[in-house]
Structures are given as structure tokens and as C-alpha cells.
Scaffold this active site. Sequence first.
Site, PDB file in Angstrom:
ATOM      1  N   LYS A  15      23.543  23.432  34.159  1.00  0.00           N
ATOM      2  CA  LYS A  15      25.090  23.619  33.983  1.00  0.00           C
ATOM      3  C   LYS A  15      25.726  24.581  34.863  1.00  0.00           C
ATOM      4  O   LYS A  15      24.634  25.482  35.396  1.00  0.00           O
ATOM      5  CB  LYS A  15      25.307  23.835  32.339  1.00  0.00           C
ATOM      6  CG  LYS A  15      25.020  22.908  31.431  1.00  0.00           C
ATOM      7  CD  LYS A  15      25.221  23.250  29.924  1.00  0.00           C
ATOM      8  CE  LYS A  15      25.208  22.088  29.407  1.00  0.00           C
ATOM      9  NZ  LYS A  15      25.400  22.397  27.709  1.00  0.00           N
ATOM     10  N   TYR A  27      31.132  14.097  27.756  1.00  0.00           N
ATOM     11  CA  TYR A  27      30.936  14.549  26.251  1.00  0.00           C
ATOM     12  C   TYR A  27      31.985  13.883  25.264  1.00  0.00           C
ATOM     13  O   TYR A  27      32.248  14.569  24.286  1.00  0.00           O
ATOM     14  CB  TYR A  27      31.405  16.324  26.478  1.00  0.00           C
ATOM     15  CG  TYR A  27      30.146  17.167  26.897  1.00  0.00           C
ATOM     16  CD1 TYR A  27      28.956  16.858  26.199  1.00  0.00           C
ATOM     17  CD2 TYR A  27      30.346  17.757  27.924  1.00  0.00           C
ATOM     18  CE1 TYR A  27      27.983  17.781  26.736  1.00  0.00           C
ATOM     19  CE2 TYR A  27      29.381  18.699  28.430  1.00  0.00           C
ATOM     20  CZ  TYR A  27      28.142  18.750  27.797  1.00  0.00           C
ATOM     21  OH  TYR A  27      27.214  19.405  27.958  1.00  0.00           O
ATOM     22  N   ASN A  44      24.567  27.663  27.526  1.00  0.00           N
ATOM     23  CA  ASN A  44      23.088  27.328  27.509  1.00  0.00           C
ATOM     24  C   ASN A  44      22.405  26.633  28.581  1.00  0.00           C
ATOM     25  O   ASN A  44      21.566  25.782  28.107  1.00  0.00           O
ATOM     26  CB  ASN A  44      23.084  26.577  25.974  1.00  0.00           C
ATOM     27  CG  ASN A  44      23.732  25.106  25.989  1.00  0.00           C
ATOM     28  OD1 ASN A  44      24.360  24.904  27.107  1.00  0.00           O
ATOM     29  ND2 ASN A  44      23.529  24.485  25.012  1.00  0.00           N
ATOM     30  N   HIS A  73      21.859  20.659  30.394  1.00  0.00           N
ATOM     31  CA  HIS A  73      22.318  19.565  29.401  1.00  0.00           C
ATOM     32  C   HIS A  73      20.829  18.339  29.508  1.00  0.00           C
ATOM     33  O   HIS A  73      20.283  18.395  30.584  1.00  0.00           O
ATOM     34  CB  HIS A  73      23.294  18.773  29.830  1.00  0.00           C
ATOM     35  CG  HIS A  73      23.573  17.519  29.353  1.00  0.00           C
ATOM     36  ND1 HIS A  73      24.082  17.201  28.184  1.00  0.00           N
ATOM     37  CD2 HIS A  73      23.084  16.190  29.639  1.00  0.00           C
ATOM     38  CE1 HIS A  73      23.847  15.864  27.814  1.00  0.00           C
ATOM     39  NE2 HIS A  73      23.564  15.245  28.964  1.00  0.00           N
ATOM     40  N   GLU A  85      24.486   8.039  30.381  1.00  0.00           N
ATOM     41  CA  GLU A  85      24.759   9.386  31.261  1.00  0.00           C
ATOM     42  C   GLU A  85      24.491   9.126  32.668  1.00  0.00           C
ATOM     43  O   GLU A  85      24.850   9.519  33.516  1.00  0.00           O
ATOM     44  CB  GLU A  85      24.087  10.585  30.587  1.00  0.00           C
ATOM     45  CG  GLU A  85      24.806  11.021  29.313  1.00  0.00           C
ATOM     46  CD  GLU A  85      24.217  11.819  28.562  1.00  0.00           C
ATOM     47  OE1 GLU A  85      23.115  12.433  28.920  1.00  0.00           O
ATOM     48  OE2 GLU A  85      24.511  11.974  27.290  1.00  0.00           O
TER      49      GLU A  85
HETATM   50  P1  RTP Z   1      23.955  19.355  25.566  1.00  0.00           P
HETATM   51  O1  RTP Z   1      24.581  17.827  25.172  1.00  0.00           O
HETATM   52  O2  RTP Z   1      24.910  20.106  26.589  1.00  0.00           O
HETATM   53  O3  RTP Z   1      22.682  18.774  26.111  1.00  0.00           O
HETATM   54  O4  RTP Z   1      23.713  19.945  24.311  1.00  0.00           O
HETATM   55  P2  RTP Z   1      23.063  19.535  22.851  1.00  0.00           P
HETATM   56  O5  RTP Z   1      22.885  18.028  23.033  1.00  0.00           O
HETATM   57  O6  RTP Z   1      21.737  20.359  22.821  1.00  0.00           O
HETATM   58  O7  RTP Z   1      24.315  19.873  22.096  1.00  0.00           O
HETATM   59  P3  RTP Z   1      25.461  19.058  21.602  1.00  0.00           P
HETATM   60  O8  RTP Z   1      25.708  19.129  20.251  1.00  0.00           O
HETATM   61  O9  RTP Z   1      25.722  17.765  22.210  1.00  0.00           O
HETATM   62  O10 RTP Z   1      26.520  19.998  22.282  1.00  0.00           O
HETATM   63  C1  RTP Z   1      27.421  19.926  23.428  1.00  0.00           C
HETATM   64  C2  RTP Z   1      27.533  21.297  23.916  1.00  0.00           C
HETATM   65  O11 RTP Z   1      28.521  21.783  23.268  1.00  0.00           O
HETATM   66  C3  RTP Z   1      28.215  23.269  23.317  1.00  0.00           C
HETATM   67  N1  RTP Z   1      28.716  23.463  21.873  1.00  0.00           N
HETATM   68  N2  RTP Z   1      29.341  24.343  21.555  1.00  0.00           N
HETATM   69  N3  RTP Z   1      31.057  26.199  20.229  1.00  0.00           N
HETATM   70  C4  RTP Z   1      30.012  25.830  19.472  1.00  0.00           C
HETATM   71  O12 RTP Z   1      29.854  25.531  18.184  1.00  0.00           O
HETATM   72  C5  RTP Z   1      29.432  24.765  20.248  1.00  0.00           C
HETATM   73  N4  RTP Z   1      28.411  23.725  19.690  1.00  0.00           N
HETATM   74  C6  RTP Z   1      28.140  23.074  20.853  1.00  0.00           C
HETATM   75  C7  RTP Z   1      27.144  23.787  23.856  1.00  0.00           C
HETATM   76  O13 RTP Z   1      27.258  24.157  24.895  1.00  0.00           O
HETATM   77  C8  RTP Z   1      26.341  22.146  23.684  1.00  0.00           C
HETATM   78  O14 RTP Z   1      25.225  22.202  24.686  1.00  0.00           O
HETATM   79 MG    MG Z   2      24.297  16.853  23.795  1.00  0.00          MG
END
Ligand code: RTP
Ligand code: MG
Length: 147
Positions: free
Chosen positions: A9, A49, A112, A115, A126
Site C-alpha cells: 500500500k 474495495y 497496515n 493488501h 482482484e
Molecule cells: P485488505 O483487504 O486491505 O488486505 O485488508 P484485510 O482483508 O485484512 O481487511 P478488510 O476487512 O478487507 O479491510 C480492508 C481495509 O480497510 C481498512 N480498515 N479500516 N477503520 C477501520 O475500522 C478499518 N477497518 C478496516 C484496513 O486498512 C483494511 O486493510
Molecule cells: Mg480485505
Amino acid sequence: MERTFLMVKPDGVQRNLIGEIVSRFEKKGFKLVGAKLMTIPTELAEEHYGEHKERPFFGELVDFITSGPVFAMAWEGENVISTARTMMGATNPKDAAPGTIRGDFGVTVGKNIIHGSDAPESAVRELGLFFSEEFNSYDKQIDGWIY
Ligand code: RTP
Ligand code: MG
């Protein structure tokens, strides 16, 4: 052989973590089959997203992911989708184990570092969004020592 979509990212790019992250997946034994540095257009970010469209952080997430270049990658290997997620660590770096990418380098959930696709269907979706070209298919001598 399974493929996944991984992306350093904008925070990871700014913090000079591209090499570190590529190195971890290389050393693990996975094969890089596609990669590019790119700035994500807003429409692509919203589609990528899309599952989070109704979440309160959606606007911030799209703003962040489009704020600077990302390093988009396609990786290949046995169980690479779930293993890459394990290597990334929990979504919130405060919960991510040491030794994982987010555990070692991240502090907040909004920044974080990396991705990764979370399932076979999202990996296909994706990879299709980010790579229109064919993936690089090639043999490595080391493959016989991994499989
Ligand atoms: P990613 O898709 O980026 O790989 O991350 P992930 O699967 O671990 O998490 P996901 O639930 O898909 O969430 C996507 C991204 O959204 C941001 N996020 N912010 N402010 C918040 O509570 C919150 N929750 C999620 C994070 O940057 C996450 O990677
Ligand atoms: Mg995700």
C-alpha cells in the site's frame, strides 16, 4: 498452481518496504509472476474495495489507497492465498503477531502496509482488476527443492 493478488500500500511504498516484502515472499518459496508500481484511479479503488462500500471507513480507505503509488503483485504457489494472509498478519497491526508483515511494520489499521486477497474468488477478481496482461510463466531450478 494457485495465484494471489498482493499489493504494497502507499504507506509501505513511502516507508521503503517494497524490497522487504518482496523478499519475504521470495524466500518463502513463492514465485513472482507479475508486478507493477502504479497509482490507483479512484474508480478502480472503489471497485477493488467494493465489499466495504457501506462501511464508515470506505471514503478514507479509498482516499488512502489512491494517495500515492502502490506496488501491485501477482504471486504463485501452493496455498499462496491463505499462506500470504498468514504472513501478512491480522488486519489491525495491534493484533498482528511479531514475525508477520503487519506485526513487524504496522501500527494502525488505516495504514497496515499490505493488501492480500482473502479467498480464491477474490484472488481471481482482484488479479483481473489489476492485471490485463498475461502472467509470466517460468521455471526456476529451485522449484524442485520446494515441491
Ligand atoms: P485488505 O483487504 O486491505 O488486505 O485488508 P484485510 O482483508 O485484512 O481487511 P478488510 O476487512 O478487507 O479491510 C480492508 C481495509 O480497510 C481498512 N480498515 N479500516 N477503520 C477501520 O475500522 C478499518 N477497518 C478496516 C484496513 O486498512 C483494511 O486493510
Ligand atoms: Mg480485505
